[in-house]
Write a protein that holds these residues in place. Structure first.
Motif, PDB file in Angstrom:
ATOM      1  N   PRO A  32      29.316  38.415  30.582  1.00 17.06           N
ATOM      2  CA  PRO A  32      29.445  39.815  30.155  1.00 17.06           C
ATOM      3  C   PRO A  32      30.883  40.305  30.269  1.00 17.06           C
ATOM      4  CG  PRO A  32      27.539  39.543  31.592  1.00 17.06           C
ATOM      5  CD  PRO A  32      28.276  38.234  31.609  1.00 17.06           C
ATOM      6  N   VAL A  33      31.288  41.092  29.296  1.00 21.26           N
ATOM      7  CA  VAL A  33      32.667  41.574  29.262  1.00 21.26           C
ATOM      8  C   VAL A  33      32.996  42.385  30.513  1.00 21.26           C
ATOM      9  CG1 VAL A  33      34.301  43.046  28.032  1.00 21.26           C
ATOM     10  CG2 VAL A  33      32.742  41.581  26.745  1.00 21.26           C
ATOM     11  N   TRP A  34      32.048  43.176  30.992  1.00 26.18           N
ATOM     12  CA  TRP A  34      32.324  44.020  32.153  1.00 26.18           C
ATOM     13  C   TRP A  34      32.655  43.183  33.392  1.00 26.18           C
ATOM     14  CZ3 TRP A  34      29.630  43.488  36.635  1.00 26.18           C
ATOM     15  CH2 TRP A  34      28.372  42.876  36.572  1.00 26.18           C
ATOM     16  N   PHE A  35      32.011  41.999  33.480  1.00 27.49           N
ATOM     17  CA  PHE A  35      32.262  41.144  34.640  1.00 27.49           C
ATOM     18  C   PHE A  35      33.646  40.501  34.547  1.00 27.49           C
ATOM     19  CE2 PHE A  35      31.908  37.166  37.077  1.00 27.49           C
ATOM     20  CZ  PHE A  35      31.528  37.696  38.302  1.00 27.49           C
ATOM     21  N   VAL A  81      36.229  41.821  33.055  1.00 28.17           N
ATOM     22  CA  VAL A  81      37.172  42.903  33.360  1.00 28.17           C
ATOM     23  C   VAL A  81      37.209  43.173  34.857  1.00 28.17           C
ATOM     24  CG1 VAL A  81      37.662  45.352  33.042  1.00 28.17           C
ATOM     25  CG2 VAL A  81      36.917  43.968  31.097  1.00 28.17           C
ATOM     26  N   LEU A  82      36.033  43.175  35.492  1.00 36.28           N
ATOM     27  CA  LEU A  82      35.967  43.401  36.933  1.00 36.28           C
ATOM     28  C   LEU A  82      36.752  42.335  37.702  1.00 36.28           C
ATOM     29  CD1 LEU A  82      34.852  44.908  39.398  1.00 36.28           C
ATOM     30  CD2 LEU A  82      32.812  43.437  39.254  1.00 36.28           C
ATOM     31  N   VAL A  90      40.428  43.047  37.404  1.00 36.74           N
ATOM     32  CA  VAL A  90      40.881  44.159  38.239  1.00 36.74           C
ATOM     33  C   VAL A  90      41.001  43.721  39.697  1.00 36.74           C
ATOM     34  CG1 VAL A  90      40.277  46.433  39.131  1.00 36.74           C
ATOM     35  CG2 VAL A  90      39.977  45.928  36.707  1.00 36.74           C
ATOM     36  N   VAL A  91      39.970  43.014  40.188  1.00 34.91           N
ATOM     37  CA  VAL A  91      40.015  42.528  41.572  1.00 34.91           C
ATOM     38  C   VAL A  91      41.169  41.542  41.747  1.00 34.91           C
ATOM     39  CG1 VAL A  91      38.752  41.281  43.361  1.00 34.91           C
ATOM     40  CG2 VAL A  91      37.547  42.894  41.897  1.00 34.91           C
ATOM     41  N   GLY A  92      41.368  40.673  40.754  1.00 36.56           N
ATOM     42  CA  GLY A  92      42.484  39.733  40.811  1.00 36.56           C
ATOM     43  C   GLY A  92      43.823  40.444  40.842  1.00 36.56           C
ATOM     44  N   LEU A  93      43.918  41.566  40.128  1.00 39.34           N
ATOM     45  CA  LEU A  93      45.155  42.344  40.119  1.00 39.34           C
ATOM     46  C   LEU A  93      45.475  42.861  41.520  1.00 39.34           C
ATOM     47  CD1 LEU A  93      47.265  43.423  38.010  1.00 39.34           C
ATOM     48  CD2 LEU A  93      45.945  45.561  38.052  1.00 39.34           C
ATOM     49  N   ALA A 110      45.226  38.137  38.010  1.00 41.61           N
ATOM     50  CA  ALA A 110      44.261  38.903  37.215  1.00 41.61           C
ATOM     51  C   ALA A 110      43.853  38.119  35.971  1.00 41.61           C
ATOM     52  CB  ALA A 110      44.858  40.253  36.826  1.00 41.61           C
ATOM     53  N   LEU A 111      44.837  37.537  35.290  1.00 36.76           N
ATOM     54  CA  LEU A 111      44.544  36.744  34.090  1.00 36.76           C
ATOM     55  C   LEU A 111      43.739  35.492  34.433  1.00 36.76           C
ATOM     56  CD1 LEU A 111      47.952  37.009  32.182  1.00 36.76           C
ATOM     57  CD2 LEU A 111      45.755  38.024  31.507  1.00 36.76           C
ATOM     58  N   LEU A 112      44.116  34.823  35.529  1.00 34.24           N
ATOM     59  CA  LEU A 112      43.409  33.600  35.912  1.00 34.24           C
ATOM     60  C   LEU A 112      41.968  33.890  36.286  1.00 34.24           C
ATOM     61  CD1 LEU A 112      46.082  31.652  38.020  1.00 34.24           C
ATOM     62  CD2 LEU A 112      45.341  31.197  35.675  1.00 34.24           C
ATOM     63  N   TRP A 113      41.745  34.935  37.065  1.00 32.67           N
ATOM     64  CA  TRP A 113      40.374  35.248  37.479  1.00 32.67           C
ATOM     65  C   TRP A 113      39.525  35.707  36.292  1.00 32.67           C
ATOM     66  CZ3 TRP A 113      39.784  37.806  42.969  1.00 32.67           C
ATOM     67  CH2 TRP A 113      40.139  36.864  43.933  1.00 32.67           C
ATOM     68  N   ALA A 114      40.119  36.508  35.412  1.00 32.44           N
ATOM     69  CA  ALA A 114      39.387  36.920  34.221  1.00 32.44           C
ATOM     70  C   ALA A 114      39.057  35.714  33.338  1.00 32.44           C
ATOM     71  CB  ALA A 114      40.198  37.954  33.440  1.00 32.44           C
ATOM     72  N   PHE A 115      40.040  34.822  33.193  1.00 31.37           N
ATOM     73  CA  PHE A 115      39.818  33.615  32.400  1.00 31.37           C
ATOM     74  C   PHE A 115      38.699  32.755  32.988  1.00 31.37           C
ATOM     75  CE2 PHE A 115      40.826  29.036  32.547  1.00 31.37           C
ATOM     76  CZ  PHE A 115      40.479  28.699  31.241  1.00 31.37           C
TER      77      PHE A 115
END
Length: 231
Positions: A11-14, A16-17, A20-23, A60-65
């Motif tokens: 899911p997109v929301w996850f 994004v979450l 944000v946490v990675g940031l 942030a990018l790595l965790w989102a990826f």
């Protein structure tokens, strides 16, 4: 033809979450690294890196990826191991680029930590072959790098050897193809970086080039570009 495997449909929301946490975690990590507490009296280092904020967007990018790429694979049980490795990547890239050293204080504790997390992921997957494959890839990749270090210790430090085992363990859990791709990608990235720096006269033929960042980048390239051959 060759097609690239898509993401896990997270899911997109996850995604994004996780970004944000990675940031936030990356920002805290960058601030901690900026004080140079990892340096020892034996390190040949200059001024501390001034760009302290880059771990935040990178993590942030790595965790989102990773959230997009792995998603609910193995019932979400596989994700923590890869998130931990991404955080470790940020710290190791910073330190290796600064003092040309991969500290045992980060690398060695990562072995039992990843083993425990991959054990949990194996239980979620319900296939013990994944864990045995991961251990086998750890041994093989570590052995190859160990031999390379024996042949040319000036080209490949023992810190890189210890890091290679973690890469073999993590990618080997997904598959032998991923482990091979990650190692080959690391070599290719390292070669390109060395060539660019030589052409730009940033280093000489006898200069030491931090190889850890290339190995780590190769790991994520193996995850990003997983290909399948289709008849």
């Amino acid at each position: 033809m060759i097609v690239r495997v898509a993401g896990a449909g997270t899911p997109v929301w996850f995604v994004v979450l996780l970004g944000v946490v990675g940031l936030v975690v990356g920002g805290l990590t960058g601030r901690r690294l900026a004080d140079g507490g990892y340096r020892t009296e034996y390190d040949e280092a200059g001024a501390l890196p001034r760009v302290w904020w880059w771990p935040a967007p990178v993590l942030a990018l790595l965790w989102a990826f990773l959230g997009w790429r792995l998603g609910d694979y193995a019932g979400w049980a596989a994700l923590p191991a890869f998130l931990l490795f991404a955080w470790l990547t940020v710290g190791l890239v910073w330190i290796d680029a600064d003092v040309h050293r991969l500290p045992d204080g980060l690398v060695l504790p990562a072995y039992p930590a990843l083993l425990v997390l991959l054990l949990v992921a194996t239980l979620g997957l319900g296939d013990w072959r994944a864990l045995w494959r991961a251990l086998a890839c750890l041994a093989v990749v570590f052995g190859v790098f160990f031999l390379m270090n024996l042949v040319s210790p000036a080209s490949l430090g023992f810190g890189d050897v210890k890091l290679s085992g973690l890469i073999g363990l993590l990618l080997g859990w997904l598959g032998v193809q991923e482990a091979v791709t990650g190692v080959v990608a690391g070599f290719l990235v390292g070669g390109v970086v060395a060539l660019v720096m030589l052409v730009a006269q940033r280093v000489g033929l006898r200069s030491h080039i931090a190889y850890g960042p290339s190995l780590l980048l190769g790991t994520f390239l193996a995850l990003a570009f997983e290909y399948q051959l289709v008849a």
